[in-house]
Enzyme design. Structure first.
Site, PDB file in Angstrom:
ATOM      1  N   HIS A  81       0.915  -1.251   0.135  1.00  0.00           N
ATOM      2  CA  HIS A  81      -0.076   0.067  -0.085  1.00  0.00           C
ATOM      3  C   HIS A  81       0.926   1.131   0.189  1.00  0.00           C
ATOM      4  CE1 HIS A  81      -3.478   2.331   1.133  1.00  0.00           C
ATOM      5  NE2 HIS A  81      -2.625   3.014   1.777  1.00  0.00           N
ATOM      6  N   ASP A 160     -14.956   2.936   7.240  1.00  0.00           N
ATOM      7  CA  ASP A 160     -13.952   3.815   6.595  1.00  0.00           C
ATOM      8  C   ASP A 160     -14.431   4.885   5.875  1.00  0.00           C
ATOM      9  OD1 ASP A 160     -11.091   4.864   6.528  1.00  0.00           O
ATOM     10  OD2 ASP A 160     -11.328   4.160   4.222  1.00  0.00           O
ATOM     11  N   ARG A 167     -13.774  12.990   7.574  1.00  0.00           N
ATOM     12  CA  ARG A 167     -12.501  13.643   8.186  1.00  0.00           C
ATOM     13  C   ARG A 167     -12.171  14.632   6.868  1.00  0.00           C
ATOM     14  NH1 ARG A 167      -8.839   8.862   7.783  1.00  0.00           N
ATOM     15  NH2 ARG A 167      -7.426  10.366   7.928  1.00  0.00           N
ATOM     16  N   SER A 182      -7.658   3.742   9.337  1.00  0.00           N
ATOM     17  CA  SER A 182      -8.130   3.949   7.942  1.00  0.00           C
ATOM     18  C   SER A 182      -7.384   2.870   6.987  1.00  0.00           C
ATOM     19  CB  SER A 182      -8.077   5.196   7.518  1.00  0.00           C
ATOM     20  OG  SER A 182      -8.298   5.418   6.195  1.00  0.00           O
ATOM     21  N   LYS A 186      -8.427  -1.547   6.121  1.00  0.00           N
ATOM     22  CA  LYS A 186      -8.673  -2.048   4.660  1.00  0.00           C
ATOM     23  C   LYS A 186      -7.581  -3.177   4.334  1.00  0.00           C
ATOM     24  CE  LYS A 186      -8.569   2.389   3.478  1.00  0.00           C
ATOM     25  NZ  LYS A 186      -8.596   3.696   3.055  1.00  0.00           N
TER      26      LYS A 186
HETATM   27  N1  URA Z   1      -5.058   6.376   2.976  1.00  0.00           N
HETATM   28  C1  URA Z   1      -6.218   6.050   3.457  1.00  0.00           C
HETATM   29  O1  URA Z   1      -6.776   5.151   3.076  1.00  0.00           O
HETATM   30  N2  URA Z   1      -6.341   6.839   4.708  1.00  0.00           N
HETATM   31  C2  URA Z   1      -6.069   7.671   5.247  1.00  0.00           C
HETATM   32  O2  URA Z   1      -6.549   8.159   6.359  1.00  0.00           O
HETATM   33  C3  URA Z   1      -5.047   8.347   4.473  1.00  0.00           C
HETATM   34  C4  URA Z   1      -4.407   7.823   3.460  1.00  0.00           C
END
Ligand code: URA
Length: 441
Positions: A81, A160, A167, A182, A186
């Site tokens: 990621h 999320d 946010r 967050s 995932k």
């Molecule tokens: N990427 C994400 O998936 N969440 C965040 O809060 C920041 C970057």
């Protein structure tokens, strides 16, 4: 338990219990809960923080608000990621290389928003390519081919989606526990056992200092430890766009140029650094040196490009693009942006370059925007390069001529030129594992 008690507790700086955190995550996934209460708690968390136990608890509770994949892929499922960058197309380089070395890469990606690109959009520039696949097909492709890249299903971490949107409009994005939970919720729900995080630092990144990136990385690695996953974070530079191509089809072309051995440089180097960690987490290499040797062999033999072609075909796309990038969408016109003076490139504002590409139609301002897959920017210079007056700094690949003046100006503003030579921008800043933190820059 009343939601107001949670807000009151966090307002006073007290830790929330696991039960209270579960209530928060469930409320975030419940369309009938109230935005204003969630927003108040988000701000209290932004101001008063969360400790390691609370952050891991929030991550797991968020992950459990949706499907949790437990894929059987015939090996250790690994994922990667990136916290987001410009010209950052390492996924398209390293996923096939790692799979060509025997790895099982289970990759869920997002769409681009703002100045950063998204892997789903890039892959959709390949004719016929499908980023939305049923879960069984996705897992079957990983098992057979060794890699598959799809969009995140709507059933994954609904909490999320709601919190991220809130946010964005409540100035609570820049909170380490909220960013970590967050991202990691995932990744946990996606089912990978080994997770490599590419935490970007610099002008085009969410976090601007190595210190902040290391703090975020430590929290995400700790979440891995507490949830039984192995996580390694690499902090890599985003002082300037990583690859030379910015834009959707252009970035696919850049990845193919790297996989076919035509392009060397920072995009390949960062892909190798991340790929090494993925092979280590796959238990397919004895150390980083061995992993690099395997990846380079896959690159030089053409096995990586062949694996990319196999994955494209398995996902319904036209694999011939691997040998003929002219099958990708092409912009109608290419316009050069020339240097106004002689000098050395001292800095390139990556975010400004991303914004210029977005202005030309390569990126979205809001989720509903339709993007132009063919347009974008090809950079001809990097930090540290010498340039002569009139030489091309970059080329704009355009379909709408009226976007040229503003994009040209934005691009020129993104470059800072000076009279003295400067070193090239570093690529690797730090590495964080559960056992150690190594800081290089
Ligand atoms: N990427 C994400 O998936 N969440 C965040 O809060 C920041 C970057």
């Amino acid at each position: 338990m009343d939601f107001v008690d949670l807000i009151e507790n966090k307002k006073l700086g007290r830790p929330l219990s696991d039960e209270q955190i579960t209530l928060f995550a469930q409320a975030a996934a419940d369309p009938d809960s109230r935005d204003y209460q969630l927003a108040a708690l988000l701000m209290a968390i932004r101001l008063n923080g969360m400790d390691a136990r609370e952050t891991a608890s929030l991550t797991m509770a968020m992950a459990q608000t949706g499907d949790m994949l437990q894929p059987e892929v015939g090996g250790i499922p690994v994922d990667k990621h990136s916290t987001g960058g410009v010209g950052d197309t390492t996924t398209l380089v390293l996923v096939p290389l790692v799979a060509a070395c025997g790895g099982k890469v289970i990759k869920m990606s997002g769409r681009g928003l703002g100045h950063t690109g998204g892997t789903m959009d890039k892959l959709e520039s390949i004719p016929g390519f499908r980023v939305e696949l049923p879960e069984e097909t996705f897992i079957d492709i990983v098992r057979r081919v060794g890699c598959c890249v799809v969009g995140q299903s709507a059933h994954l971490v609904p909490a999320d989606k709601r919190l991220y949107a809130l946010r964005d409009v409540t100035s609570t994005v820049d909170s380490i526990p909220l960013i970590a939970s967050s991202i990691m919720s995932k990744k946990l729900a996606g089912g990978a056992q080994g997770i490599v995080l590419d935490v970007k630092v610099g002008s085009g990144a969410l976090m601007k200092t190595t210190q902040d990136c290391v703090a975020l990385s430590k929290v995400m690695v700790d979440i891995g430890v507490r949830s039984g996953r192995e996580v390694i974070a690499m902090i890599t530079g985003m002082q300037e766009p990583l690859g030379s191509h910015i834009g959707n089809a252009l970035e696919v072309k850049d990845a193919m140029n790297v996989l076919s051995g035509r392009t060397k440089g920072p995009l390949l180097e960062v892909s190798l650094l991340l790929g090494e960690q993925m092979l280590l987490l796959s238990h397919l290499a004895k150390d980083a040196e061995d992993a690099r040797a395997q990846l380079l062999k896959a690159l030089e033999s053409g096995a990586g490009l062949a694996k990319f072609q196999e994955m494209i075909a398995a996902q319904g796309g036209d694999g011939r693009v691997c040998g003929d990038t002219s099958l990708l969408p092409q912009a109608a016109k290419v316009v050069q942006v020339e240097s106004p003076r002689d000098g050395y490139i001292h800095s390139i504002d990556a975010q400004a370059i991303g914004n210029a590409a977005q202005m030309m139609g390569a990126g979205r301002r809001s989720k509903e925007d339709v993007i132009d897959l063919a347009v974008g920017i090809v950079m001809n210079k990097r930090i540290g390069d010498r340039v002569s007056k009139g030489e091309s700094l970059a080329a704009l690949h355009i379909n709408t001529p009226d976007t040229v003046p503003a994009a040209r100006q934005a691009l020129l503003n993104a470059f800072t030129l000076g009279d003295t030579p400067v070193p090239k921008a570093p690529l690797l800043y730090a590495r964080v594992t559960k056992d150690e933190t190594e800081i290089y820059q």
